[in-house]
Design an enzyme around this catalytic site. Structure first.
Site, PDB file in Angstrom:
ATOM      1  N   ASP A 146      -6.309 -43.288 -81.848  1.00  0.00           N
ATOM      2  CA  ASP A 146      -4.993 -43.681 -81.355  1.00  0.00           C
ATOM      3  C   ASP A 146      -5.044 -44.634 -80.167  1.00  0.00           C
ATOM      4  O   ASP A 146      -4.153 -45.442 -79.988  1.00  0.00           O
ATOM      5  CB  ASP A 146      -4.155 -42.438 -81.015  1.00  0.00           C
ATOM      6  CG  ASP A 146      -4.946 -41.390 -80.251  1.00  0.00           C
ATOM      7  OD1 ASP A 146      -5.976 -41.760 -79.659  1.00  0.00           O
ATOM      8  OD2 ASP A 146      -4.543 -40.217 -80.243  1.00  0.00           O
ATOM      9  N   ASP A 161     -10.225 -47.092 -79.176  1.00  0.00           N
ATOM     10  CA  ASP A 161     -10.625 -46.628 -80.506  1.00  0.00           C
ATOM     11  C   ASP A 161     -10.684 -47.777 -81.509  1.00  0.00           C
ATOM     12  O   ASP A 161     -11.259 -47.643 -82.587  1.00  0.00           O
ATOM     13  CB  ASP A 161      -9.629 -45.588 -81.037  1.00  0.00           C
ATOM     14  CG  ASP A 161      -9.703 -44.283 -80.273  1.00  0.00           C
ATOM     15  OD1 ASP A 161     -10.745 -44.055 -79.621  1.00  0.00           O
ATOM     16  OD2 ASP A 161      -8.732 -43.517 -80.307  1.00  0.00           O
ATOM     17  N   ASP A 207      -9.545 -36.723 -84.994  1.00  0.00           N
ATOM     18  CA  ASP A 207      -9.196 -36.270 -83.654  1.00  0.00           C
ATOM     19  C   ASP A 207      -8.738 -34.831 -83.745  1.00  0.00           C
ATOM     20  O   ASP A 207      -8.350 -34.382 -84.817  1.00  0.00           O
ATOM     21  CB  ASP A 207      -7.968 -37.044 -83.136  1.00  0.00           C
ATOM     22  CG  ASP A 207      -8.337 -38.414 -82.658  1.00  0.00           C
ATOM     23  OD1 ASP A 207      -9.519 -38.673 -82.472  1.00  0.00           O
ATOM     24  OD2 ASP A 207      -7.408 -39.229 -82.482  1.00  0.00           O
TER      25      ASP A 207
HETATM   26  P1  ATP Z   1      -8.618 -35.704 -79.293  1.00  0.00           P
HETATM   27  O1  ATP Z   1      -9.457 -36.917 -79.136  1.00  0.00           O
HETATM   28  O2  ATP Z   1      -9.166 -34.699 -80.197  1.00  0.00           O
HETATM   29  O3  ATP Z   1      -7.181 -35.963 -79.557  1.00  0.00           O
HETATM   30  P2  ATP Z   1      -7.968 -35.003 -76.647  1.00  0.00           P
HETATM   31  O4  ATP Z   1      -6.601 -35.494 -76.833  1.00  0.00           O
HETATM   32  O5  ATP Z   1      -8.135 -33.643 -76.090  1.00  0.00           O
HETATM   33  O6  ATP Z   1      -8.814 -34.977 -77.910  1.00  0.00           O
HETATM   34  P3  ATP Z   1      -8.313 -36.733 -74.433  1.00  0.00           P
HETATM   35  O7  ATP Z   1      -6.880 -36.987 -74.437  1.00  0.00           O
HETATM   36  O8  ATP Z   1      -9.286 -37.830 -74.266  1.00  0.00           O
HETATM   37  O9  ATP Z   1      -8.768 -36.029 -75.757  1.00  0.00           O
HETATM   38  O10 ATP Z   1      -8.566 -35.605 -73.337  1.00  0.00           O
HETATM   39  C1  ATP Z   1      -9.862 -35.240 -72.929  1.00  0.00           C
HETATM   40  C2  ATP Z   1      -9.791 -34.298 -71.741  1.00  0.00           C
HETATM   41  O11 ATP Z   1      -9.185 -34.966 -70.637  1.00  0.00           O
HETATM   42  C3  ATP Z   1      -8.962 -33.058 -71.974  1.00  0.00           C
HETATM   43  O12 ATP Z   1      -9.754 -32.000 -72.456  1.00  0.00           O
HETATM   44  C4  ATP Z   1      -8.417 -32.729 -70.593  1.00  0.00           C
HETATM   45  O13 ATP Z   1      -9.340 -31.931 -69.868  1.00  0.00           O
HETATM   46  C5  ATP Z   1      -8.340 -34.077 -69.922  1.00  0.00           C
HETATM   47  N1  ATP Z   1      -6.967 -34.602 -69.970  1.00  0.00           N
HETATM   48  C6  ATP Z   1      -6.190 -34.765 -71.073  1.00  0.00           C
HETATM   49  N2  ATP Z   1      -5.008 -35.293 -70.755  1.00  0.00           N
HETATM   50  C7  ATP Z   1      -5.025 -35.479 -69.424  1.00  0.00           C
HETATM   51  C8  ATP Z   1      -4.089 -36.019 -68.478  1.00  0.00           C
HETATM   52  N3  ATP Z   1      -2.907 -36.463 -68.853  1.00  0.00           N
HETATM   53  N4  ATP Z   1      -4.463 -36.069 -67.195  1.00  0.00           N
HETATM   54  C9  ATP Z   1      -5.655 -35.630 -66.793  1.00  0.00           C
HETATM   55  N5  ATP Z   1      -6.578 -35.124 -67.630  1.00  0.00           N
HETATM   56  C10 ATP Z   1      -6.281 -35.047 -68.928  1.00  0.00           C
END
Ligand code: ATP
Length: 889
Positions: free
Chosen positions: A629, A633, A320
């Protein structure tokens, strides 16, 4: 009964939960929330188990034979050997098992509860009736509880009811008689939450839960044998077969040489015993336990023993991004507002969670009084579950909840808007929680006297897809802007609103399609973790390919992957491509497999696609470690060769599907665990090398004597002594060797790497003849000088023991010299060697031992040439290592 009644009867305050003192009292009264474990196996049973091995049967047969031949002393020695061997075995095994059990407790379930009015994370064991549990997607339900409040709660109850799809829950009371599967107002221990969230008051813990009633006593779950354990067993069996062949051979040779049959039989049996690698299973258990311990010290908790060795063979680590490769400390640095035809860009100053910094538009300050900015800030604050906490004492500002959301609160505060006031004035009435599949979140609010409004935030593509197309140019500009921000490694969020609408869980976000008004974009930085760059470089040197699998935008992912060295700069040599979810969707299996080596980043990935990535990599023969996480997953974590769950951000479901849990969520910790995995494998190979070289050498000495028409060079009990005492005191300690330091400069251990590879056999081919030549040479030379046979045998016996001591030093490293500092690195080995020397001295110089072991005391001065001679075994290996080192340089 209804929820209020349940709370009242449990004596639980719906706002504050239990207080700490009441929880402690109830814990004492009801006992821990755990199923009673089968009592640990008593020590005597562990001891008895040691007797269940073919080796012991052979030894018993030998003892009987000795009695029949009238050699009562020998019989006594053999029986003593059996007992000592069993004692050592059960002691070592018990120690390893205890430390593994202690480590396993570390990976127990955790639950969020409300106590004293604050949210706490407690171990599942500490839950008591009356506790108010807070449940969200990914949480394991750790006790039976009555729902008090719920938002679209979905619970997977397959473990309890067999129902394969998650069930929806509600707080409405049900008729008195309702089957378990239909009790929608309850949640049960052993199930897990797949969506939504809830509060529930615990009504039963431990054996009183529904699963507790079914399960009763938990059986001691024997962990299945790991592949390496199975291979070692196979290796052991081959040696046993060889030992039997040898027995026949020795007896036939003895008869041919017309040696006294009883003596030949005894020697043949002892020789057979010394071929059996009885130290190996114990060495294996200890190697795994030590590996587990060392990994735990560095933040990687092993949940399945097999992960220790699989880590050593890992060839790809899929990681991730957020929190693992980056620090997950978000700061909004840029805003973009659609404006009326002319887009506006605002720079945000300040770093970290302290709300200090200004918003500047073309150098001029702007704040929350600007209506367009205020609209965006309202969405940023209200469609948000985080809390910003002011510093206590010297500490810094902190965020409770998702850092992405915390950064938005900081942004609002910098612009002069107070999140608490905003939230009070516009209470939330409904919500669609964020999940990594939709990448969106929405909430509905009553704003003053105005109509209801739905506020949204999420990934720009996902949100813009729902936007109404009044002004195509604005939407196109927003898309271009989002890409530009992503290219600069920013994590981009879009905000929108829909007036006077309802939020319908069943219809989801699609119901809003075409009606969302774009409020603007926010770009956040999330700095890479400093130690990761180095860990990535270390991975590459070790022949392991790091791959980023992120939910974030392709360009953001790629920018960070480049900064960390995961992606090459695009010079066409290494992996430099980024592929996003939709592109991945369009790729066929073959195409994906083909493209894999060039892909460094998978972006906008949905959890289900992680599974596909794992499978495609495995189809290419890779050994895959995959981090995760979320609840979704879990399938990918379970399928990966090493599923790695995040200790901090990971859900309980992800943790239970994973083979290891990384307590600090850090990529560098995974790399450290890989190194330890390689150490374990390397150390086991050292043990195998040692056992093989020494027993082959003993065989060679015996066969040379028999073929050459000499008397038997060693008495039966002496062979046993060398095998069990001299070797036994040092073998196991080899697995305690600390890392050599070059583990991460070797290729990953191939999955079908043979335990007896050519490199290892080549070393055996040098050690074995060396030991045999030294021992047999001395024996033959002394006999030719007419020295009495008893003395010659004692000397031969001692030379052989000394050869084993020198050889164990040889086995510590394939290339590094055994002399100097290395000698003292493994204090277990130093201790084992000292013990072994002391015991050998006892056999030589204590009169009763002389009688039992057919030895005579050697004058101390005569030991010197023996030591010098035996040390040749060491010098020969040192010379080989010197050449090897030269060659490698
Ligand atoms: P990784 O899998 O590498 O940890 P990540 O944490 O960025 O990546 P997600 O948490 O799935 O992956 O987030 C994907 C996208 O969703 C982000 O790029 C953002 O644009 C949007 N996003 C993340 N958190 C939120 C939230 N709390 N509310 C709304 N949109 C969100």
């Amino acid at each position: 009964m209804d929820a209020d009644e349940a709370l009242r009867r449990c004596g639980t305050d719906p706002q504050r939960g239990l207080d700490g003192a009441a929880a402690a009292r109830r814990l004492a009264e009801h006992g821990p929330n755990a199923l009673p474990e089968a009592p640990p196996r008593p020590a005597w049973l562990g001891l008895l188990r040691q007797f269940k091995s073919p080796l012991i049967y052979i030894l018993f047969a030998a003892a009987v034979l000795a009695v029949a031949l009238g050699h009562h002393g020998d019989a006594g020695v053999i029986l003593a050997v059996v007992v000592v061997n069993a004692l050592i075995g059960s002691f070592q095994e018990g120690r390893a098992e205890r430390s593994m059990a202690a480590l396993r407790r570390l990976s127990g379930l955790h639950v969020r509860v409300l106590r004293d009015g604050a949210e706490r994370v407690v171990e599942a064991r500490e839950l008591v009736p009356g506790d108010l549990m807070l449940l969200a997607a990914g949480d394991a339900v750790a006790a039976d509880a009555r729902l008090v409040e719920q938002v679209q709660l979905q619970v997977a109850e397959a473990a309890l009811t067999g129902e394969s799809v998650p069930v929806s829950k509600s707080v409405t009371p049900l008729p008195e008689v309702t089957g378990l599967a239909d009790r929608h107002d309850m949640v049960y221990s052993g199930t897990h939450v797949t969506g939504g969230r809830a509060r529930a008051v615990v009504v039963a813990t431990g054996v009183h839960t529904e699963v507790g009633r079914i399960a009763g006593l938990t059986e001691r779950a024997e962990e299945p044998k790991t592949p390496l354990e199975l291979r070692l067993e196979q290796f052991g069996r081959a040696l046993v077969a060889a030992a039997l062949g040898l027995f026949v051979l020795v007896v036939l040779l003895g008869l041919w040489r017309a040696l006294p049959l009883p003596e030949v039989l005894m020697v043949a049996i002892s020789q057979m015993v010394s071929m059996v690698p009885e130290g190996l299973p114990v060495a294996m258990t200890i190697a795994l336990a030590v590996g587990m311990q060392r990994m735990a010290e560095r933040g990687a908790i092993i949940r399945r023993l097999s992960a220790v060795e699989t880590l050593g063979s890992t060839t790809v680590i899929c990681s991730d991004k957020t929190g693992t490769l980056t620090r997950n400390e978000m700061t909004v640095v840029e805003l973009w507002l659609p404006g009326d035809g002319t887009p506006r860009e605002i720079a945000v100053g300040g770093i970290g969670y302290a709300p200090e910094g200004r918003l500047l538009e073309q150098g001029r300050p702007v704040d929350a009084r600007d209506p367009a900015l205020a609209g965006l800030l309202a969405a940023a604050v209200l469609c948000n579950d985080a809390e910003l906490q002011p510093p206590a004492g010297d500490a810094a500002w902190t965020v409770l909840g998702d850092p992405t959301e915390g950064a938005l609160l900081v942004l609002a505060a910098k612009a002069g808007a107070d999140p608490a006031t905003l939230r009070r004035d516009a209470p939330r009435e409904a919500e669609l929680p964020f999940d990594s599949d939709t990448k969106l979140m929405a909430t509905r609010h009553r704003l003053g006297g105005a109509p209801r409004r739905v506020l949204l935030k999420g990934a720009p593509e996902a949100l813009l897809r729902l936007a109404h197309g009044e002004d195509a140019a604005t939407l196109a500009a927003a898309r271009a802007q989002a890409e530009a921000m992503a290219t600069r490694a920013l994590r981009v969020l879009a905000f929108g609103s829909v007036d006077d609408d309802t939020l319908d869980a069943a219809a989801g976000f699609d119901a809003l399609a075409g009606r969302v008004r774009l409020l603007g974009l926010a770009g956040q930085i999330d700095p890479p973790r400093e130690e990761v760059r180095q860990a990535v470089a270390e991975c590459r040197r070790a022949g392991i390919r790091p791959v980023m699998v992120t939910g974030d935008h392709k360009l953001t992912g790629l920018a960070i992957a480049r900064a960390l060295g995961i992606a090459d700069d695009g010079d066409g040599r290494g992996a430099c491509r980024a592929v996003d979810g939709p592109e991945l969707e369009r790729m066929g299996e073959a195409e994906l497999r083909e493209a894999l080596p060039s892909i460094a980043v998978f972006a906008r990935v949905q959890p289900a696609q992680k599974l596909r990535i794992v499978e495609a990599l495995q189809a290419r023969g890779e050994v895959v470690a995959m981090t995760g996480d979320g609840v979704n997953d879990a399938p990918a974590l379970a399928r990966a060769d090493v599923g790695v769950a995040m200790g901090i951000t990971g859900t309980e479901v992800a943790k239970s599907a994973a083979k290891i849990v990384v307590t600090d969520d850090n990529f560098a910790t995974i790399v450290g665990a890989v190194q330890q995995g390689r150490v374990v494998y390397g150390n086991l190979k050292k043990v195998i090398l040692y056992l093989l070289a020494t027993s082959m050498a003993e065989v060679l000495v015996l066969l040379l004597a028999l073929l050459g028409g000499f008397p038997l060079p060693l008495a039966a009990v002496q062979i046993l002594w060398i095998n069990i005492v001299t070797e036994g005191t040092v073998t196991v300690n080899l697995v305690m060797d600390p890392p050599d330091g070059d583990e991460m400069r070797r290729r990953p251990v191939s999955r079908d790497d043979r335990l007896l590879g050519t490199a290892l056999l080549r070393r055996v081919a040098l050690m074995t003849p060396m030991i045999a030549a030294v021992t047999f040479g001395w024996f033959a030379w002394r006999l030719s000088q007419g020295v009495p046979e008893d003395l010659v045998r004692t000397e031969t016996f001692t030379v052989l023991a000394m050869c084993q001591w020198f050889n164990v030093l040889n086995c510590q490293s394939a290339t590094a010299s055994a002399l100097g500092a290395r000698l003292l690195r493994n204090r277990w080995l130093v201790g084992g060697l000292s013990l072994s020397v002391a015991l050998q001295a006892a056999v030589l110089y204590l009169p009763p031992m002389n009688a039992l072991f057919h030895t005579v005391p050697l004058p101390p001065a005569s030991l010197l040439p023996l030591v010098a001679l035996a040390s040749l075994v060491l010098w020969a290996e040192e010379a080989r290592k010197l050449r090897a080192r030269g060659g490698r340089r």
